[in-house]
Design an enzyme around this catalytic site. Structure first.
Site, PDB file in Angstrom:
ATOM      1  N   ASP A  67      -8.029  12.753  -8.131  1.00 19.45           N
ATOM      2  CA  ASP A  67      -9.110  13.372  -8.752  1.00 19.45           C
ATOM      3  C   ASP A  67      -8.637  12.072 -10.234  1.00 19.45           C
ATOM      4  O   ASP A  67      -7.913  11.657 -10.185  1.00 19.45           O
ATOM      5  CB  ASP A  67      -8.201  14.644  -9.939  1.00 19.45           C
ATOM      6  CG  ASP A  67      -7.254  14.670  -9.789  1.00 19.45           C
ATOM      7  OD1 ASP A  67      -6.773  15.800 -10.323  1.00 19.45           O
ATOM      8  OD2 ASP A  67      -6.577  13.656  -9.917  1.00 19.45           O
ATOM      9  N   ASN A 136      -2.215  27.497 -14.472  1.00 15.79           N
ATOM     10  CA  ASN A 136      -3.183  27.771 -14.228  1.00 15.79           C
ATOM     11  C   ASN A 136      -3.315  28.028 -12.854  1.00 15.79           C
ATOM     12  O   ASN A 136      -3.784  28.969 -11.986  1.00 15.79           O
ATOM     13  CB  ASN A 136      -4.878  27.763 -14.727  1.00 15.79           C
ATOM     14  CG  ASN A 136      -5.249  26.648 -14.642  1.00 15.79           C
ATOM     15  OD1 ASN A 136      -4.368  26.063 -14.255  1.00 15.79           O
ATOM     16  ND2 ASN A 136      -6.627  26.182 -15.266  1.00 15.79           N
ATOM     17  N   HIS A 138      -4.043  25.394 -10.785  1.00 19.07           N
ATOM     18  CA  HIS A 138      -5.571  25.026 -10.534  1.00 19.07           C
ATOM     19  C   HIS A 138      -4.222  23.717  -9.745  1.00 19.07           C
ATOM     20  O   HIS A 138      -3.354  23.300  -9.493  1.00 19.07           O
ATOM     21  CB  HIS A 138      -6.086  23.899 -11.358  1.00 19.07           C
ATOM     22  CG  HIS A 138      -5.363  22.961 -12.546  1.00 19.07           C
ATOM     23  ND1 HIS A 138      -4.971  23.265 -13.456  1.00 19.07           N
ATOM     24  CD2 HIS A 138      -5.231  21.486 -11.716  1.00 19.07           C
ATOM     25  CE1 HIS A 138      -4.584  21.296 -14.148  1.00 19.07           C
ATOM     26  NE2 HIS A 138      -4.629  21.516 -13.000  1.00 19.07           N
ATOM     27  N   GLU A 143     -10.262  24.246 -11.066  1.00 20.42           N
ATOM     28  CA  GLU A 143      -9.630  25.330 -11.844  1.00 20.42           C
ATOM     29  C   GLU A 143      -9.994  26.780 -11.286  1.00 20.42           C
ATOM     30  O   GLU A 143     -10.706  26.168 -10.123  1.00 20.42           O
ATOM     31  CB  GLU A 143     -10.414  25.114 -13.401  1.00 20.42           C
ATOM     32  CG  GLU A 143     -10.332  23.351 -13.959  1.00 20.42           C
ATOM     33  CD  GLU A 143      -9.166  23.634 -14.499  1.00 20.42           C
ATOM     34  OE1 GLU A 143      -7.998  24.409 -14.406  1.00 20.42           O
ATOM     35  OE2 GLU A 143      -9.459  23.061 -16.142  1.00 20.42           O
TER      36      GLU A 143
HETATM   37  C1  GLP Z   1      -3.450  17.697 -13.766  1.00 24.07           C
HETATM   38  C2  GLP Z   1      -3.791  17.118 -12.309  1.00 24.07           C
HETATM   39  C3  GLP Z   1      -3.239  18.181 -11.311  1.00 24.07           C
HETATM   40  C4  GLP Z   1      -1.623  18.112 -11.168  1.00 24.07           C
HETATM   41  C5  GLP Z   1      -1.184  18.855 -12.457  1.00 24.07           C
HETATM   42  C6  GLP Z   1      -0.182  19.333 -12.824  1.00 24.07           C
HETATM   43  O1  GLP Z   1      -4.128  18.278 -14.487  1.00 24.07           O
HETATM   44  N1  GLP Z   1      -4.738  17.229 -12.065  1.00 24.07           N
HETATM   45  O2  GLP Z   1      -3.451  17.199  -9.738  1.00 24.07           O
HETATM   46  O3  GLP Z   1      -0.746  18.707 -10.530  1.00 24.07           O
HETATM   47  O4  GLP Z   1      -2.536  18.684 -13.683  1.00 24.07           O
HETATM   48  O5  GLP Z   1       0.435  17.900 -13.827  1.00 24.07           O
HETATM   49  P1  GLP Z   1       1.551  18.293 -14.807  1.00 24.07           P
HETATM   50  O6  GLP Z   1       3.109  18.015 -13.215  1.00 24.07           O
HETATM   51  O7  GLP Z   1       1.892  17.121 -15.235  1.00 24.07           O
HETATM   52  O8  GLP Z   1       2.300  19.165 -15.024  1.00 24.07           O
END
Ligand code: GLP
Length: 244
Positions: A67, A136, A138, A143
């Protein structure tokens, strides 16, 4: 779903990094899907250590990003392109022509999304998709409310996600939208490895264990995948009861 409950965060990180490097060693032309976020930073560092120690090169691999935010200059310090350059490409010595970045620039985001899907198909598909999970539930930027049929597309970020990611942006600069691989796009990967560490992911992991294919918690879609490995540290697993 295969669950690896590690004794520590470090052990969980090492388990995922070892899976990645083993894959590159056994299949030098692997197509790997890369997640971003704080969770994956130490994994990518550990991968660089292991690649060096085991004298394994990733120069024949190809990488797809999961993404990317829209609306940021591609050299923005908090764009996911910058993240991948810093945490993967530089330490693993990956060339620019080995990575597909979601095409978030240009005026027609829909055709950009379709071209990304075409590129994925032409590559033969992702062999190993790395994933984190949002608080959440995702995955990528799919989402709550995302359906299982979704493909790469423009998505709106929830307030919860924007707040979780706001630390990397100055006041009012946190993006509202992103281009994300869809749920079906992710499920097309041959194998999935999701790492969750820390207490902030415990609720999402608990929900995952008790639900299937629930649009309110997109990570639950992964359970239908034939080769899905969930790697947890004790904190992320703190709200589930694994009778093992
Ligand atoms: C971000 C990314 C996801 C990631 C998630 C967790 O928004 N789009 O790919 O897995 O949030 O991020 P973190 O590892 O910083 O908690």
């Amino acid at each position: 779903m295969r669950i690896i409950l590690s004794a520590s965060k470090e052990e969980a990180i090492s388990a995922v990094a070892t899976m990645v490097v083993d894959k590159i060693e056994s299949h030098p032309k692997s197509v790997l899907g890369l997640a971003t976020g704080r969770t994956m930073e130490p994994v990518y560092q550990k991968c660089a250590d292991l690649l060096g120690k085991r004298k394994i090169k990733s120069d024949l691999c190809f990488f797809f990003m999961l993404d990317e935010y829209t609306g940021l200059p591609s050299n923005h310090p908090s764009s996911f392109k910058t993240y991948i350059r810093e945490h993967v490409m530089t330490p693993w010595k990956v060339r620019e022509d080995q990575v597909a970045f979601p095409p978030v620039h240009g005026i027609d985001i829909r055709s950009n999304a379709e071209s990304y899907e075409r590129l994925l198909k032409e590559s033969g598909g992702v062999d190993l998709q790395l994933l984190g999970v949002g608080t959440n539930g995702h995955i990528g930027f799919n989402e709550p409310g995302s359906t299982k049929e979704t493909r790469t597309r423009l998505v709106q970020l929830t307030e919860e996600t924007r707040i979780a990611n706001s630390a990397q942006f100055s006041e009012g600069e946190t993006p509202k939208e992103a281009l994300s691989m869809g749920i079906s796009t992710i499920l097309d990967s041959k194998s999935l490895v999701l790492l969750a560490t820390g207490k902030s992911k415990a609720d999402a992991i608990k929900y995952l264990m008790n639900h299937h294919d629930d649009p309110e918690c997109p990570v639950t879609y992964l359970k239908s995948h034939p080769d899905f490995t969930l790697v947890l540290d004790p904190e992320a697993a703190s709200k589930i009861n694994l009778n093992i």
